[in-house]
Scaffold this active site. Structure first.
Site, PDB file in Angstrom:
ATOM      1  N   HIS A 262       0.712  -1.228   0.068  1.00  0.00           N
ATOM      2  CA  HIS A 262       0.094  -0.002  -0.011  1.00  0.00           C
ATOM      3  C   HIS A 262       0.780   1.231   0.058  1.00  0.00           C
ATOM      4  O   HIS A 262       0.827   1.958   0.813  1.00  0.00           O
ATOM      5  CB  HIS A 262      -0.965  -0.090   1.296  1.00  0.00           C
ATOM      6  CG  HIS A 262      -2.203  -0.810   1.353  1.00  0.00           C
ATOM      7  ND1 HIS A 262      -2.947  -1.167   2.385  1.00  0.00           N
ATOM      8  CD2 HIS A 262      -2.757  -1.179   0.223  1.00  0.00           C
ATOM      9  CE1 HIS A 262      -3.957  -1.892   1.915  1.00  0.00           C
ATOM     10  NE2 HIS A 262      -3.939  -1.795   0.620  1.00  0.00           N
TER      11      HIS A 262
ATOM     12  N   HIS B 239     -12.136  -8.649  -5.772  1.00  0.00           N
ATOM     13  CA  HIS B 239     -11.539  -7.239  -5.272  1.00  0.00           C
ATOM     14  C   HIS B 239     -10.543  -6.628  -6.184  1.00  0.00           C
ATOM     15  O   HIS B 239      -9.710  -7.342  -6.839  1.00  0.00           O
ATOM     16  CB  HIS B 239     -10.979  -7.850  -3.934  1.00  0.00           C
ATOM     17  CG  HIS B 239     -10.405  -6.421  -3.339  1.00  0.00           C
ATOM     18  ND1 HIS B 239     -11.035  -5.249  -3.191  1.00  0.00           N
ATOM     19  CD2 HIS B 239      -9.287  -6.351  -2.369  1.00  0.00           C
ATOM     20  CE1 HIS B 239     -10.236  -4.345  -2.442  1.00  0.00           C
ATOM     21  NE2 HIS B 239      -9.282  -4.948  -2.366  1.00  0.00           N
TER      22      HIS B 239
ATOM     23  N   GLU C 228      -8.775  -4.202  -5.899  1.00  0.00           N
ATOM     24  CA  GLU C 228      -7.218  -3.518  -5.502  1.00  0.00           C
ATOM     25  C   GLU C 228      -6.254  -3.988  -6.540  1.00  0.00           C
ATOM     26  O   GLU C 228      -6.360  -5.341  -6.945  1.00  0.00           O
ATOM     27  CB  GLU C 228      -6.996  -3.633  -4.059  1.00  0.00           C
ATOM     28  CG  GLU C 228      -6.849  -2.224  -3.484  1.00  0.00           C
ATOM     29  CD  GLU C 228      -6.297  -2.253  -1.867  1.00  0.00           C
ATOM     30  OE1 GLU C 228      -7.026  -3.467  -1.384  1.00  0.00           O
ATOM     31  OE2 GLU C 228      -5.615  -1.650  -1.579  1.00  0.00           O
TER      32      GLU C 228
ATOM     33  N   ASP D 269      -3.285  -5.173  -6.145  1.00  0.00           N
ATOM     34  CA  ASP D 269      -2.683  -6.301  -5.862  1.00  0.00           C
ATOM     35  C   ASP D 269      -3.164  -7.763  -6.543  1.00  0.00           C
ATOM     36  O   ASP D 269      -2.725  -8.796  -6.284  1.00  0.00           O
ATOM     37  CB  ASP D 269      -2.266  -6.606  -4.273  1.00  0.00           C
ATOM     38  CG  ASP D 269      -3.525  -6.360  -3.330  1.00  0.00           C
ATOM     39  OD1 ASP D 269      -4.482  -5.467  -3.809  1.00  0.00           O
ATOM     40  OD2 ASP D 269      -3.359  -6.779  -2.354  1.00  0.00           O
TER      41      ASP D 269
ATOM     42  N   HIS E 163     -12.504  -5.647   2.675  1.00  0.00           N
ATOM     43  CA  HIS E 163     -12.415  -4.336   3.256  1.00  0.00           C
ATOM     44  C   HIS E 163     -12.721  -2.933   2.466  1.00  0.00           C
ATOM     45  O   HIS E 163     -12.561  -2.149   2.980  1.00  0.00           O
ATOM     46  CB  HIS E 163     -10.839  -4.337   4.165  1.00  0.00           C
ATOM     47  CG  HIS E 163     -10.028  -4.178   3.024  1.00  0.00           C
ATOM     48  ND1 HIS E 163      -9.098  -3.042   2.778  1.00  0.00           N
ATOM     49  CD2 HIS E 163      -9.646  -4.993   1.965  1.00  0.00           C
ATOM     50  CE1 HIS E 163      -8.200  -3.331   1.948  1.00  0.00           C
ATOM     51  NE2 HIS E 163      -8.630  -4.335   1.193  1.00  0.00           N
TER      52      HIS E 163
ATOM     53  N   ASP F  90      -9.286 -11.039   0.428  1.00  0.00           N
ATOM     54  CA  ASP F  90      -8.428 -10.353   1.545  1.00  0.00           C
ATOM     55  C   ASP F  90      -8.623 -10.932   3.000  1.00  0.00           C
ATOM     56  O   ASP F  90      -7.990 -11.110   3.869  1.00  0.00           O
ATOM     57  CB  ASP F  90      -8.446  -8.803   1.846  1.00  0.00           C
ATOM     58  CG  ASP F  90      -7.673  -8.271   0.599  1.00  0.00           C
ATOM     59  OD1 ASP F  90      -6.484  -8.908   0.163  1.00  0.00           O
ATOM     60  OD2 ASP F  90      -7.979  -7.162   0.074  1.00  0.00           O
TER      61      ASP F  90
ATOM     62  N   TYR G  68      -2.432  -8.336  10.423  1.00  0.00           N
ATOM     63  CA  TYR G  68      -3.247  -7.962   9.099  1.00  0.00           C
ATOM     64  C   TYR G  68      -4.647  -7.313   9.555  1.00  0.00           C
ATOM     65  O   TYR G  68      -5.201  -6.340   9.087  1.00  0.00           O
ATOM     66  CB  TYR G  68      -3.364  -9.270   8.271  1.00  0.00           C
ATOM     67  CG  TYR G  68      -3.909  -8.916   7.040  1.00  0.00           C
ATOM     68  CD1 TYR G  68      -3.250  -8.792   5.894  1.00  0.00           C
ATOM     69  CD2 TYR G  68      -5.373  -9.220   6.632  1.00  0.00           C
ATOM     70  CE1 TYR G  68      -3.617  -8.741   4.501  1.00  0.00           C
ATOM     71  CE2 TYR G  68      -5.859  -9.298   5.561  1.00  0.00           C
ATOM     72  CZ  TYR G  68      -5.074  -8.747   4.433  1.00  0.00           C
ATOM     73  OH  TYR G  68      -5.595  -8.550   3.198  1.00  0.00           O
TER      74      TYR G  68
ATOM     75  N   HIS H 252      -4.020 -13.585   0.166  1.00  0.00           N
ATOM     76  CA  HIS H 252      -2.760 -13.464   0.581  1.00  0.00           C
ATOM     77  C   HIS H 252      -2.055 -14.498   1.630  1.00  0.00           C
ATOM     78  O   HIS H 252      -2.986 -14.705   2.694  1.00  0.00           O
ATOM     79  CB  HIS H 252      -2.512 -11.961   1.172  1.00  0.00           C
ATOM     80  CG  HIS H 252      -2.720 -10.903   0.453  1.00  0.00           C
ATOM     81  ND1 HIS H 252      -1.787 -10.418  -0.546  1.00  0.00           N
ATOM     82  CD2 HIS H 252      -3.708  -9.875   0.534  1.00  0.00           C
ATOM     83  CE1 HIS H 252      -2.333  -9.428  -1.157  1.00  0.00           C
ATOM     84  NE2 HIS H 252      -3.446  -9.094  -0.551  1.00  0.00           N
TER      85      HIS H 252
HETATM   86 FE1  FEO Z   1      -7.382  -5.135  -0.664  1.00  0.00          FE
HETATM   87 FE2  FEO Z   1      -5.173  -7.313  -1.062  1.00  0.00          FE
HETATM   88  O1  FEO Z   1      -5.981  -5.711  -1.555  1.00  0.00           O
END
Ligand code: FEO
Length: 397
Positions: A23, A79, A81, A83, A146, A165, A193, A226
């Site tokens: 991030h 999601h 994002e 990543d 999230h 996530d 996390y 992750h």
């Molecule tokens: Fe909210 Fe692993 O990105």
């Protein structure tokens, strides 16, 4: 690298051993991370999530070794994002017309990132996708877990929840399964996390988990986006989340401070002595904020029932390292925690009022008006700090 998880389900992600900041610079990844992508090869083929943008070429090349890309029927973006969606542009160059299944907010976010009008298929909770062989993907919106676009999906018959996530952790490992890795490392990263990313959404975490548990669907595996795949007692991490979502605390008091000429540091150490005179069982920890990883500090606050925050007065305010950590703390909306302020001063001495305001704005219950010491603390100030610590130790929840 790819490997089979169960039957026709494969991991096709990327282990990133090198990353140390995530991030931007907001999240430290001491143990690296993984970007988990999953390929389901039933009569119809579904790809769930991709990897971070820098690995997009490598990802698509490896995926093409696993399957003829034209045979992919569905792309699921749990999601948006970067990543997880970062390899979409590279992939969609190769298979531009394939449908991308995501939430309505997912469409906004993917378009916002990549400015492409791909073949989006909006899904809601309860929608299903038939993969053939009597297997389906069921979608579950995970709004604000999230991000507003987050969702999970569940593969029937194989009983795999792809949670994105949620239940993840930034943890690079070649073992890839929860039962094979060092349990201490794993749960340290899981808690970090949760503390740093999910704390503000704890009420929603609790509600969503109970909603999913009420469905009484069997969950044999949780494939996060992750870190490790939970295959051994996967609900253990769900139970942890329920505990963490409910104003979690341990018997810990954390003293956080920064110091200019060691006066505020001496106050911190003296207050800690006072606390330990009264309570030898409390897990008392001290951290110089300027010298400690900010995400590790957040995890320590997450575990605490009381925090004490110290800063000398400078320019009518507080030291910049202390101000910076409050920018993180206030957004995390911790609940059921107490706090107090301390700090040295030479002239005007506003630091403890500034700290008290910040603590209140951040949702802490402020125990008292705090304590300040003129210049470097003299014997009388040291005695007052000891007494301050003794009183803090007597504070109950
Ligand atoms: Fe909210 Fe692993 O990105």
């Amino acid at each position: 690298m790819s490997f089979k998880i169960k039957n026709n389900v494969y991991w096709v992600g990327k282990i990133d051993w090198e990353i140390r900041k995530f991030h931007g610079n907001e999240y430290s990844t001491h143990r690296g991370t993984t970007y988990n992508s999953y390929l389901i090869k039933e009569q119809r083929v579904a790809l769930i999530d991709t990897v971070w943008k820098p690995f997009s070429k490598e990802f698509v090349k490896n995926l093409a070794k696993e399957i003829d890309l034209d045979k992919i029927d569905y792309i699921i973006t749990n999601h948006a994002e970067i990543d997880h969606s970062g390899a979409l542009p590279e992939l969609m160059e190769r298979i531009p017309d394939k449908p991308i299944y995501c939430t309505a907010n997912g469409v906004k976010s993917i378009k916002g990132h990549y400015h492409k009008d791909w073949n989006f298929q909006v899904v809601k909770t309860g929608d299903t996708l038939d993969l053939g062989n009597d297997k389906q993907l069921i979608f579950v919106e995970m709004r604000m877990l999230h991000w507003p676009d987050s969702m999970a999906c569940y593969l029937t018959k194989d009983n795999i929840l792809f949670s994105n996530d949620a239940f993840g952790q930034h943890y690079a490992t070649e073992f890839m399964y929860n039962d094979l890795v060092d349990q201490n490392e794993l749960f340290v990263e899981c808690m970090k996390y949760y503390a740093n990313i999910l704390t503000p959404f704890s009420v929603l975490v609790d509600k969503k988990i109970k909603e999913v548990l009420d469905l009484q669907i069997p969950i044999d595996i949780i494939g996060t986006s992750h870190g490790v795949i939970w295959r051994d007692n996967p609900t253990q991490i769900v139970e942890k989340y329920l505990a963490w979502a409910n104003a979690y605390q341990e018997n810990q008091i954390t003293i956080l401070y920064d110091t200019m000429w060691d006066g505020t540091k001496r106050m911190a150490e003296t207050i800690s002595k006072g606390i330990l005179e009264i309570d030898k069982k409390v897990n008392l920890k001290l951290f110089n904020i300027a010298k400690t990883d900010k995400n590790d500090i957040i995890t320590e606050i997450f575990k605490s029932r009381i925090i004490l925050v110290g800063s000398p007065t400078i320019g009518g305010g507080i030291l910049s390292s202390v101000a910076e950590i409050f920018e993180m703390i206030k957004g995390l909306r911790f609940r059921n925690k107490k706090a107090a302020a301390f700090g040295c001063y030479g002239w005007s001495g506003e630091s403890i009022q500034v700290l008290n305001e910040l603590l209140k704005k951040s949702g802490f219950s402020v125990i008292n008006e705090g304590i300040r010491a003129l210049w470097n603390p003299d014997d009388e100030s040291i005695e007052k700090c000891l007494e301050f610590g003794r009183e803090i130790a007597k504070t109950t929840n």
